[in-house]
Design an enzyme around this catalytic site. Structure first.
Site, mmCIF file in Angstrom:
data_model
loop_
_atom_site.group_PDB
_atom_site.id
_atom_site.type_symbol
_atom_site.label_atom_id
_atom_site.label_comp_id
_atom_site.label_asym_id
_atom_site.label_seq_id
_atom_site.Cartn_x
_atom_site.Cartn_y
_atom_site.Cartn_z
ATOM 1 N N ASP A 1 130.623 45.530 19.492
ATOM 2 C CA ASP A 1 129.598 44.538 18.989
ATOM 3 C C ASP A 1 130.301 43.151 19.129
ATOM 4 O O ASP A 1 131.265 42.539 18.933
ATOM 5 C CB ASP A 1 129.783 44.619 17.573
ATOM 6 C CG ASP A 1 128.652 43.654 16.835
ATOM 7 O OD1 ASP A 1 128.457 42.608 17.616
ATOM 8 O OD2 ASP A 1 128.343 43.808 15.647
ATOM 9 N N PHE B 1 131.099 43.111 10.237
ATOM 10 C CA PHE B 1 129.710 42.809 9.968
ATOM 11 C C PHE B 1 128.734 43.108 11.217
ATOM 12 O O PHE B 1 129.096 42.636 12.171
ATOM 13 C CB PHE B 1 129.468 41.395 9.768
ATOM 14 C CG PHE B 1 128.169 40.730 9.304
ATOM 15 C CD1 PHE B 1 127.524 41.182 8.214
ATOM 16 C CD2 PHE B 1 127.223 40.326 10.337
ATOM 17 C CE1 PHE B 1 126.164 40.581 7.769
ATOM 18 C CE2 PHE B 1 126.188 40.019 10.159
ATOM 19 C CZ PHE B 1 125.326 40.494 8.785
ATOM 20 N N LYS C 1 122.364 37.062 19.646
ATOM 21 C CA LYS C 1 122.643 35.538 19.281
ATOM 22 C C LYS C 1 122.260 34.613 20.441
ATOM 23 O O LYS C 1 121.245 34.258 20.754
ATOM 24 C CB LYS C 1 124.126 35.380 18.730
ATOM 25 C CG LYS C 1 124.286 35.978 17.475
ATOM 26 C CD LYS C 1 125.357 35.232 16.823
ATOM 27 C CE LYS C 1 125.700 35.823 15.263
ATOM 28 N NZ LYS C 1 124.621 35.411 14.340
#
Length: 395
Positions: free
Chosen positions: A213, A127, A242
């Site tokens: 990532d 993702f 985040k």
């Protein structure tokens, strides 16, 4: 009638305030926040130092655009360079935008080498975001099917399977490998240090870029600044977001100096990316992590994982309990509906479930030892009830 698009399905809880690891709803019921806005509020809610920095910046200016200097973006970039060894930074607003920048850099790298249709190897169950570029590198069909045609140039291989990547050694169009060292959305699937070292070696041999990532697993979540550091390697491109500013939107794409020139003026940009507020808060988050919290995260993670594994041993519906630092997945044998609702209503814990059957825990990194004990206790009570329900449902 709601005037919001029906994109989300929130629990029927409305919060009024938060402090540290806790949130209170409008009826003043207290909840332990074990998901942290999906890994965003690393330092918990209403952190007094973060609050003070936001107020101070709001009294000068919040936004200038990247047409002018303000200093905080340079300071943040320098701090990230010290932590990562990657000396070029592009700031944006989210993880998906950071991955978009990484994909563009990889394609520009390929074109620089004379490759007209560059390919990026990506992982099954990955993702990387919901914009069209990042979505094209994301494997889950349910996220993709409504939005085709997506971008080509992505080759999917099984996660943690080096041989599947080696298969592409003779493909002249491959320019990069992109992966999450820990797949959070896929259920906390963890790459081994050996695999990451082997992958780094293969990329070096093939002149491929290694793009990591760490949007969910980075920034101290696993006990080190970044999970790749536990393998003793360094990526060519790193994407983060985040928790970087504890809830103020910011993402970053970091590279080494040999790639930084590939995105020149006019080739890429962001209206809000790198604004003074986000960069000032992000700098403060890194400073606080470094001085107060980072050294204790690994021990807290080991303790939480050990408590969960010991207290959940023998329960009928548990497949496995795994994690790194304060990023933990509890995989059930079979999916169970409404786990977040049960956890919040009966046990006062906020969490979420991925892949239908993996309870994901991403608590704030500021947890005390007593809070580690409390969270383990509440999760064990929740899982015992789920396991009992599972046993009773069997023929």
């Amino acid at each position: 009638m709601s005037y919001l698009m029906p994109i989300y399905q929130p629990l029927a809880i409305e919060f009024q305030r938060g402090e540290g690891c806790y949130l209170w709803d409008i009826e003043d019921k207290c909840y332990f926040d074990a998901i942290s806005g999906v890994g965003v509020t690393l330092l918990g809610h209403a952190h007094p130092v973060i609050h003070a920095e936001i107020v101070a910046q709001s009294q000068t200016f919040l936004h200038l655009s990247n047409l002018f200097k303000h200093g905080w973006n340079e300071r943040l970039a320098e701090k990230l360079a010290e932590i990562t060894g990657l000396t070029q930074a592009f700031f944006c607003n989210s993880g998906t935008e950071a991955n978009e920048a990484a994909i563009k850099i990889a394609r520009a790298y390929g074109h620089q080498r004379g490759i007209q249709r560059p390919k990026i190897i990506v992982m099954q169950n990955a993702f990387h975001g919901r914009t069209l570029g990042a979505l094209s590198a994301t494997a889950k069909p349910a996220y993709r099917e409504a939005f085709g045609p997506l971008l080509d140039g992505f080759e999917f291989v099984p996660f943690h399977d080096l041989a599947a990547i080696e298969h592409y050694q003779h493909d002249p169009d491959v320019v990069a490998v992109l992966l999450e060292p820990i797949q959070g959305e896929a259920g906390v699937n963890i790459a081994s240090p050996l695999y990451l070292r082997q992958l780094r070696k293969l990329c070096d041999q093939q002149q491929w870029l290694l793009i990591l990532d760490e949007i969910q697993c980075g920034l101290g979540r696993t006990g080190t600044w970044f999970f790749y550091q536990q393998a003793g390697i360094r990526p060519d491109i790193l994407t983060i977001a985040k928790g970087l500013a504890n809830g103020v939107p910011i993402g970053a794409c970091l590279t080494h100096e040999k790639l930084g020139h590939l995105l020149q003026s006019g080739l890429h940009g962001s209206t809000f990316g790198g604004n003074p507020l986000a960069c000032r808060v992000a700098y403060t988050v890194l400073d606080l992590l470094d001085k107060q919290y980072l050294a204790t995260i690994a021990d807290k993670g080991y303790k939480l994982l050990d408590l969960l594994q010991s207290r959940l041993t023998g329960l009928q519906n548990i497949q496995s309990v795994r994690g790194a630092g304060l990023m933990i997945g509890i995989e059930l044998i079979h999916p169970v509906a409404n786990i977040p609702q049960l956890a919040s209503e009966k046990f006062g814990v906020l969490l979420n479930v991925t892949q239908g059957k993996v309870i994901r825990l991403l608590p704030p990194l500021i947890m005390t030892d007593a809070q580690v004990e409390y969270l383990a206790q509440q999760i064990a009570l929740l899982l015992k009830e789920l396991s009992q329900n599972y046993v009773e449902s069997q023929p």
